[in-house]
Scaffold this motif. Structure first.
Motif, PDB file in Angstrom:
ATOM      1  N   VAL A 555       1.357  -0.981   0.221  1.00  8.23           N
ATOM      2  CA  VAL A 555       0.243  -0.261  -0.030  1.00  8.23           C
ATOM      3  C   VAL A 555       0.871   1.010  -0.004  1.00  8.23           C
ATOM      4  N   ALA A 556       0.565   2.464   0.029  1.00  4.13           N
ATOM      5  CA  ALA A 556       0.959   3.507  -0.417  1.00  4.13           C
ATOM      6  C   ALA A 556       1.117   4.594   0.884  1.00  4.13           C
ATOM      7  N   ASP A 557      -0.203   4.617   2.229  1.00  5.71           N
ATOM      8  CA  ASP A 557      -0.375   5.305   2.589  1.00  5.71           C
ATOM      9  C   ASP A 557      -0.365   4.522   4.232  1.00  5.71           C
ATOM     10  N   PRO A 558       0.087   5.529   5.071  1.00  3.24           N
ATOM     11  CA  PRO A 558      -0.726   4.495   6.380  1.00  3.24           C
ATOM     12  C   PRO A 558      -1.750   4.226   6.988  1.00  3.24           C
ATOM     13  N   ASP A 559      -1.935   3.680   7.371  1.00  3.61           N
ATOM     14  CA  ASP A 559      -3.754   3.325   7.917  1.00  3.61           C
ATOM     15  C   ASP A 559      -4.531   4.221   8.651  1.00  3.61           C
ATOM     16  N   GLU A 560      -5.731   3.331   9.190  1.00  3.44           N
ATOM     17  CA  GLU A 560      -6.232   4.630  10.064  1.00  3.44           C
ATOM     18  C   GLU A 560      -5.844   4.088  11.669  1.00  3.44           C
ATOM     19  N   TYR A 561      -4.694   2.861  11.301  1.00  5.71           N
ATOM     20  CA  TYR A 561      -4.124   2.455  13.040  1.00  5.71           C
ATOM     21  C   TYR A 561      -2.862   3.759  13.047  1.00  5.71           C
ATOM     22  N   LEU A 562      -2.496   4.113  11.762  1.00  3.55           N
ATOM     23  CA  LEU A 562      -1.488   4.612  11.590  1.00  3.55           C
ATOM     24  C   LEU A 562      -0.281   4.268  11.641  1.00  3.55           C
ATOM     25  N   ARG A 563      -0.101   2.516  11.007  1.00  2.23           N
ATOM     26  CA  ARG A 563       0.975   1.978  10.355  1.00  2.23           C
ATOM     27  C   ARG A 563       1.203   2.201   9.161  1.00  2.23           C
ATOM     28  N   SER A 564       2.528   1.886   9.167  1.00  2.00           N
ATOM     29  CA  SER A 564       4.166   2.514   8.070  1.00  2.00           C
ATOM     30  C   SER A 564       3.277   1.080   7.091  1.00  2.00           C
ATOM     31  N   PRO A 565       3.615   1.824   5.652  1.00  2.00           N
ATOM     32  CA  PRO A 565       2.703   1.660   4.598  1.00  2.00           C
ATOM     33  C   PRO A 565       3.635  -0.389   4.413  1.00  2.00           C
ATOM     34  N   GLY A 566       4.969   0.060   4.713  1.00  2.00           N
ATOM     35  CA  GLY A 566       5.617  -1.392   5.165  1.00  2.00           C
ATOM     36  C   GLY A 566       4.890  -2.351   6.425  1.00  2.00           C
ATOM     37  N   GLU A 567       4.689  -2.541   7.391  1.00  2.00           N
ATOM     38  CA  GLU A 567       3.744  -2.437   8.051  1.00  2.00           C
ATOM     39  C   GLU A 567       2.468  -3.416   8.073  1.00  2.00           C
ATOM     40  N   GLN A 568       1.818  -2.653   6.703  1.00  9.24           N
ATOM     41  CA  GLN A 568       1.115  -2.717   5.667  1.00  9.24           C
ATOM     42  C   GLN A 568       0.974  -4.292   4.835  1.00  9.24           C
ATOM     43  N   GLU A 569       1.637  -4.023   4.419  1.00 12.45           N
ATOM     44  CA  GLU A 569       2.114  -5.140   3.290  1.00 12.45           C
ATOM     45  C   GLU A 569       1.533  -6.364   3.793  1.00 12.45           C
ATOM     46  N   VAL A 570       1.429  -7.144   3.103  1.00 11.93           N
ATOM     47  CA  VAL A 570       0.596  -8.759   3.421  1.00 11.93           C
ATOM     48  C   VAL A 570       0.730  -9.514   2.318  1.00 11.93           C
TER      49      VAL A 570
END
Length: 697
Positions: A555-570
């Protein structure tokens, strides 16, 4: 949204001129500006202006016809366009210069086309024909010439309406001379009103984006203005109290329409009747300057003065807003900034009105030719000269811009691999300071990858749900490789195809933009469910040796929990289930890690930071997970060598930094897709990684 200029501006110039309608123009343009600048919305003012332009045109022409005069056609066209073009040409020239200097080059070609379309009154058709699609680079950036669409519609009506009035006059003289001309003309405009309104309602429901710019969907607004002009003498006989109350109701409706209605999403269907009928009520109100009447408020001197400047105010406010937002990198203007923009637009309008429009009008009236020549001919010659000079000078500025683009293309074509090594860059490479970074911003449309040819023969999917299928190489039975997924699979296709073809193999690319294979389907994108079902069946029946898919999702943007894009890669959440049919057929699945995504356009950033390219880079740990999700997935599943991992992160993010430019080649063509130029420069690295992962020889 454009006020017409075919009426005199001062009440002393014509007994029929109403000062309060200048105030109505001012009110409408102020609403347009305020809603554009502070609320990023449209207010319905465009509809009022379109209706008013037809009201004035029909009023003046109908009076001439009723007096037995011929309806002006060519002279009428010259009169109106000689008034409209000078200020419009100045604004277009200003936008061309500003965009050339300030905007990134990937937006130049579109603006060059729009400059020409705006100058020749076809901008509405340009916008209608260039709707947002997946592969459009500029959907997030407003054009500084976008507002010329309404000028274009109005210009087209200024050509058509005199013809309609002339035909009405001919029919009246031949068949209905005993009745008033107004009745005959009203019949023509009533038919136009009814047909256009029905068309507008239908096309707005089917394709609102096209409807908004479609001339046919706007004709009824002009017809309403004409019907009002023809019926006004009768309306004026109605009780003043009734017309006064209706006028005030119209005033309140106009002011509140932009706040209450979804003008941009619902117009110009039947909802556009609200502001246009409201304006008609104001026009029908008693034309007296008493405070009890709407005309009293609209006749206030400040509003009348702004009405005189309304055309220029509309022309200037939008490009000023667009360039302000571009330079400040903001999405909205603050109250202070917006106030300054409005003041700047008013000042710019005053300048172009005083120093361009009025001198041009005076020059036309005092055109120096021998007295024995017909005055009408003199006036026509001067008007033709004004139109030709305005169009000519503006066209020259656009041509100069086009020539600059062609010069850059020639320079880029003369560069060698040494100037732009891309992924093959060596540690001791010494770049030439004069070498342009490739691909050029003006060439990005050619950077989408579609290697090979359309699938044919036994490889043709024969399923309408599969829209994009390409093939290449030497086929001898089943393909050696099928690339399956979305545009992030597509942007590696040139390198993968080259790796297979070098070994004498064959490949097929099956993809659908925005539809990641195996990912949970968005309810708003039913086409993705259709694609996944059809693609699974198609690839399973092919039973290829290898299937290459994107296995993780970035993903490109932080999510509602302020997780960075790197933390959201799944991992793609249904990946195991999605690839099982291929495994059952004996295919090897290559699970490829997704590409890092940025929040900004890489080519635009490179253009803006030519001397500091590092400003466009980003740390890999911010964009990608610390541990490749594909490796974690394989550790939890016992696939052996039937499912392998392919990770090109080291190529895109050397030494932990995801690069915008490598070897004087832009890695990306936008914010998330790799450029073909870079991928082709990386063929060797991709082939090596591919062979190491799969054992392919």
């Amino acid at each position: 949204m454009t006020p017409t200029l075919n009426q005199p501006r001062k009440s002393t110039d014509s007994a029929n001129f109403r000062v309060d309608l200048q105030g109505l123009r001012a009110l409408a343009v102020l609403l347009v500006m305020c809603y554009h600048i502070w609320f990023s919305k449209v207010s319905g003012g465009v509809d009022i202006f379109l209706m008013l332009s037809a009201f004035f045109l029909t009023s003046s022409t109908a009076r001439r016809i009723s007096r037995g005069e011929r309806p002006p056609l060519i002279t009428g066209w010259l009169h109106r366009f000689s008034r409209l073009i000078p200020q419009a040409a100045v604004v277009i020239i200003s936008v061309v210069i500003a965009a050339w200097v300030l905007l990134p080059s990937n937006r130049w070609l579109e603006l060059i086309d729009q400059s020409t379309a705006s100058l020749f009154y076809k901008q509405n058709w340009y916008l209608a024909n260039h709707q947002v699609d997946y592969y459009d680079f500029n959907t997030s950036s407003a054009s500084p010439l976008q507002h010329f669409w309404s000028l274009s519609v109005q210009g087209q009506i200024f050509i058509l309406w005199p013809v309609v009035l002339a035909v009405s006059a001919l029919v009246w003289k031949l068949f209905f001379k005993r009745i008033s001309f107004a009745w005959v003309a009203s019949a023509f405009f009533a038919v136009i009103f009814a047909c256009s309104l029905v068309f507008s309602i239908n096309i707005t429901a089917d394709d609102q984006q096209v409807a908004y710019f479609h001339t046919g969907a706007r004709l009824w607004e002009f017809a309403l203005g004409s019907l009002l002009a023809l019926a006004l003498p009768w309306i004026s006989t109605l009780p003043e109290k009734f017309r006064r109350i209706a006028g005030w109701a119209g005033m309140v409706t106009i002011i509140g329409s932009g706040a209450v209605l979804d003008v941009q999403g619902q117009f110009p269907g039947y909802m556009a009747l609200i502001p246009t009928v409201a304006a008609a009520l104001i026009i029908s109100a008693p034309a007296r300057r008493a405070w009890a009447n709407p005309s009293g408020v609209l006749s206030l001197k400040p509003l009348v003065k702004l009405g005189d400047l309304s055309y220029g105010m509309y022309l200037w406010h939008w490009p000023m807003l667009v360039f302000y937002l571009e330079l400040t990198k903001k999405e909205h203007a603050s109250f202070l900034a917006g106030s300054l923009l409005i003041a700047a637009a008013i000042f710019a309008s005053w300048c172009t009105t005083k120093f361009i429009e009025k001198p041009v009008i005076a020059w036309q009236q005092n055109f120096g030719f021998p007295r024995w020549m017909p005055q009408a001919g003199l006036k026509a010659i001067s008007q033709i000269a004004v139109v030709a000079i305005g169009l000519g000078i503006a066209s020259l500025s656009v041509t100069a811009w086009e020539n600059n683009v062609e010069h850059r293309r020639a320079l880029a074509a003369s560069q060698t691999v040494t100037d732009n090594p891309g992924a093959t860059v060596s540690d001791d490479w010494d770049p030439s300071p004069a070498a342009l970074t490739l691909p050029l911003g003006t060439e990005l449309e050619d950077e989408w990858q579609m290697p090979g040819n359309s699938c044919a023969g036994s490889n043709d999917p024969q399923d309408e749900r599969i829209m994009f299928c390409e093939q290449g190489g030497n086929f001898d039975g089943s393909p050696d490789l099928v690339m399956l997924g979305d545009s992030h699979m597509q942007h590696w296709s040139s390198a993968a195809a080259a790796a297979i073809e070098e070994s004498g193999g064959s490949w097929i690319l099956v993809y659908h933009p925005g539809c990641r294979y195996g990912y949970t389907v968005d309810a708003e994108k039913p086409e993705c469910a259709d694609f996944q079902e059809a693609a699974e069946e198609y690839v399973t029946n092919l039973a290829p040796k290898m299937v290459l898919t994107n296995a993780s999702k970035t993903v490109a943007d932080p999510d509602e929990y302020l997780r960075s894009p790197g933390e959201q890669e799944v991992m793609v959440d249904n990946y195991a289930q999605a690839i099982q049919p291929f495994l059952d057929e004996g295919s090897q699945v290559i699970a490829m890690r997704d590409t890092p995504r940025f929040t900004y356009s890489i080519p635009e950033c490179v253009d803006s930071n030519a001397n500091n390219l590092q400003a466009c880079d980003a740390p890999a740990h911010e964009l990608l997970a610390q541990v490749n999700p594909v490796q974690e997935f394989l550790a939890d599943h016992d696939y052996g060598n039937q499912v392998v991992s392919l990770d090109m992160t080291g190529l895109l993010c050397p030494q932990g930094v995801c690069k915008a430019v490598i070897g004087n080649v832009s890695v990306y063509l936008d914010d998330t897709h790799l450029s073909k130029t870079f991928v082709l420069s990386a063929k060797r690295q991709f082939a090596d990684a591919f062979r190491e992962a799969t054992g392919w020889k």
